[in-house]
Design an enzyme around this catalytic site. Structure first.
Site, PDB file in Angstrom:
ATOM      1  N   ASP A  49       0.839  -1.203   0.000  1.00 58.81           N
ATOM      2  CA  ASP A  49       0.000   0.000   0.000  1.00 58.81           C
ATOM      3  C   ASP A  49       0.879   1.259   0.000  1.00 58.81           C
ATOM      4  O   ASP A  49       0.371   2.378  -0.120  1.00 58.81           O
ATOM      5  CB  ASP A  49      -1.003  -0.013   1.161  1.00 58.81           C
ATOM      6  CG  ASP A  49      -0.345  -0.017   2.528  1.00 58.81           C
ATOM      7  OD1 ASP A  49       0.887  -0.191   2.596  1.00 58.81           O
ATOM      8  OD2 ASP A  49      -1.062   0.151   3.534  1.00 58.81           O
ATOM      9  N   SER A  50       2.198   1.073   0.067  1.00 53.62           N
ATOM     10  CA  SER A  50       3.122   2.197  -0.155  1.00 53.62           C
ATOM     11  C   SER A  50       2.883   2.807  -1.535  1.00 53.62           C
ATOM     12  O   SER A  50       3.321   3.926  -1.812  1.00 53.62           O
ATOM     13  CB  SER A  50       4.578   1.733  -0.020  1.00 53.62           C
ATOM     14  OG  SER A  50       4.799   0.561  -0.775  1.00 53.62           O
ATOM     15  N   ASP A  88      -1.131  -6.169  -0.155  1.00 55.71           N
ATOM     16  CA  ASP A  88      -1.498  -5.513   1.102  1.00 55.71           C
ATOM     17  C   ASP A  88      -2.994  -5.292   1.191  1.00 55.71           C
ATOM     18  O   ASP A  88      -3.633  -4.879   0.211  1.00 55.71           O
ATOM     19  CB  ASP A  88      -0.822  -4.132   1.183  1.00 55.71           C
ATOM     20  CG  ASP A  88       0.416  -4.133   2.046  1.00 55.71           C
ATOM     21  OD1 ASP A  88       0.586  -5.061   2.873  1.00 55.71           O
ATOM     22  OD2 ASP A  88       1.224  -3.190   1.906  1.00 55.71           O
ATOM     23  N   LYS A 118      -1.276  -9.418   2.987  1.00 57.54           N
ATOM     24  CA  LYS A 118      -0.524  -8.940   4.154  1.00 57.54           C
ATOM     25  C   LYS A 118      -1.400  -7.931   4.887  1.00 57.54           C
ATOM     26  O   LYS A 118      -2.069  -7.110   4.241  1.00 57.54           O
ATOM     27  CB  LYS A 118       0.803  -8.291   3.744  1.00 57.54           C
ATOM     28  CG  LYS A 118       1.571  -7.713   4.945  1.00 57.54           C
ATOM     29  CD  LYS A 118       3.001  -7.358   4.603  1.00 57.54           C
ATOM     30  CE  LYS A 118       3.184  -6.036   3.910  1.00 57.54           C
ATOM     31  NZ  LYS A 118       2.674  -4.851   4.663  1.00 57.54           N
ATOM     32  N   GLU A 120      -1.503  -5.411   8.689  1.00 60.86           N
ATOM     33  CA  GLU A 120      -0.706  -4.841   9.778  1.00 60.86           C
ATOM     34  C   GLU A 120      -1.370  -5.132  11.129  1.00 60.86           C
ATOM     35  O   GLU A 120      -2.591  -4.977  11.259  1.00 60.86           O
ATOM     36  CB  GLU A 120      -0.566  -3.327   9.570  1.00 60.86           C
ATOM     37  CG  GLU A 120       0.186  -2.979   8.299  1.00 60.86           C
ATOM     38  CD  GLU A 120       0.380  -1.477   8.106  1.00 60.86           C
ATOM     39  OE1 GLU A 120       0.030  -0.682   9.010  1.00 60.86           O
ATOM     40  OE2 GLU A 120       0.888  -1.107   7.030  1.00 60.86           O
ATOM     41  N   GLU A 186       9.176  -4.285  10.774  1.00 58.79           N
ATOM     42  CA  GLU A 186       9.595  -2.986  10.236  1.00 58.79           C
ATOM     43  C   GLU A 186      10.106  -2.068  11.342  1.00 58.79           C
ATOM     44  O   GLU A 186       9.435  -1.850  12.356  1.00 58.79           O
ATOM     45  CB  GLU A 186       8.424  -2.308   9.496  1.00 58.79           C
ATOM     46  CG  GLU A 186       8.821  -0.942   8.931  1.00 58.79           C
ATOM     47  CD  GLU A 186       7.903  -0.394   7.852  1.00 58.79           C
ATOM     48  OE1 GLU A 186       6.985  -1.114   7.389  1.00 58.79           O
ATOM     49  OE2 GLU A 186       8.117   0.774   7.463  1.00 58.79           O
TER      50      GLU A 186
END
Ligand code: KIV
Length: 274
Positions: A49-50, A88, A118, A120, A186
C-alpha cells in the site's frame, strides 16, 4: 530459498519452509514492467500500500483504497511468472471484524490472483489472522512500525525500544500462533529482530530490522532512487534513477527547444529506400 533454483512461483508453505535457510528476497512492485524486472530475482513480490505515497503522491498510506490495490495487483500479476505475489490489505478494509477482513481479502485474491494477503497488526489482529487462515487465505503479518497506524504511533519512529520490547515479542508470538506464514518486522532494533527470528517458527522479513532476519524487503522505488520525497535510514539506494531520469528529461527538453530532436534517425522519408 534461491531465486535461481525456482521452477514455479513459491507457495506460502514454501516461504514458511524457507525459515533459517538462504534469506528470502522481496521487493514491492506496483506496475507490470517493474514486476517483470524483479520476477527472476525475488522469492515474493509485495503489492504494497506504499503505492499511495510512491505512485499517487499521497501523504501516507491511509488514503489507499481497495480499487487502487486491485488495479495495481492486476498490473503486477501480469509481470510475474516465478515469484509469488502478496498483496497488502489497505487501511479500513480489515480492522472492523474478521468477516469484513475475509470479504476484502477474498476479493483481493480473486480479482488479482495474489497468493496471499498482508495485514498490519500483532496481538490485536491475531483473531482475524486465524479466521482468514482457517478459510483458505494465507496471511503475511506486519508488526513493528505499521504505517497505517502512523497517527496513533505518533510518526514513523523506531518501534519496540525499552518498555515496548515485550509487546513486540508478544505481537510476533501472536501472529505466528494465529497461523501467519511469515511476518514483516519494520523499523525495530536489530537485537529485537534477532530475538524474534530465533523465537518463532515462521520467517521474519526485515525492513529496517536485522541482517539476521529470514528475509529482507524494500520499497523498489526507494532502492532505485526513484522515490526521493525522503530516504529512511534503512533504505540503501542501489541506483539513482530519479536523478538520471531528470537529467534525461532535461536533455530531451533542451534538444526539442534547439530542434536537434528528432534527428534524421527518428523521422520518415516520403518513400521506402530502394
Ligand atoms: O507497503 C509496503 O511497501 C510495505 C513494506 C515495504 C513492508 O508494507
Amino acid at each position: 530459498m534461491s531465486a535461481t533454483a525456482k521452477k514455479r512461483a513459491p507457495l506460502p508453505d514454501d516461504i514458511r519452509a524457507a525459515k533459517g535457510g538462504t534469506p528470502l528476497v522481496s521487493l514491492t512492485a506496483y506496475t507490470t514492467p517493474m514486476a517483470q524486472m524483479m520476477d527472476a530475482h525475488c522469492d515474493f513480490v509485495l503489492v504494497g500500500d506504499s503505492v499511495g505515497m510512491v505512485l499517487h503522491g499521497l501523504p501516507s498510506t491511509l488514503g489507499v483504497t481497495m480499487e487502487m490495490m486491485i488495479m495495481h495487483g492486476q498490473a503486477v500479476a501480469r509481470g510475474l511468472r516465478q515469484a509469488m505475489m502478496v498483496i497488502d490489505m489497505p487501511f479500513g478494509s480489515y480492522e472492523e471484524n474478521p468477516a469484513q477482513a475475509f470479504r476484502n481479502a477474498a476479493r483481493l485474491m480473486a480479482e488479482t490472483g495474489a497468493g496471499a494477503v498482508k495485514l498490519e497488526g500483532g496481538v490485536d489482529m491475531a483473531d482475524t489472522i486465524a479466521f482468514l487462515v482457517a478459510r483458505g487465505i494465507p496471511v503475511m503479518a506486519h508488526i513493528g512500525l505499521t504505517p497505517q497506524s502512523v497517527n496513533t504511533l505518533g510518526g514513523y519512529k523506531v518501534q519496540g525500544r525499552g518498555d515496548a520490547r515485550a509487546a513486540l515479542v508478544a505481537d510476533a508470538q501472536a501472529v505466528s500462533d494465529a497461523g501467519a506464514f511469515a511476518v514483516v518486522l519494520e523499523k525495530i532494533p536489530a537485537t529485537l529482530a534477532d530475538e524474534v527470528t530465533a523465537m518463532i517458527p515462521i520467517p521474519t522479513i526485515g525492513i529496517g530490522a536485522s541482517p539476521g532476519c529470514d528475509g529482507q524487503i524494500l520499497v523498489v522505488d526507494d532502492m532505485l532512487g526513484l522515490f526521493t520525497a525522503f530516504k529512511a535510514k534503512f533504505v540503501k539506494r542501489y541506483a539513482q534513477l530519479g536523478d538520471d531520469g531528470e537529467a534525461a528529461i532535461a536533455a530531451y527538453a533542451a534538444e526539442v527547444r534547439a530542434r536537434t530532436f528528432p534527428a534524421a534517425a527518428h523521422i520518415f522519408a516520403d518513400e521506402l529506400p530502394q
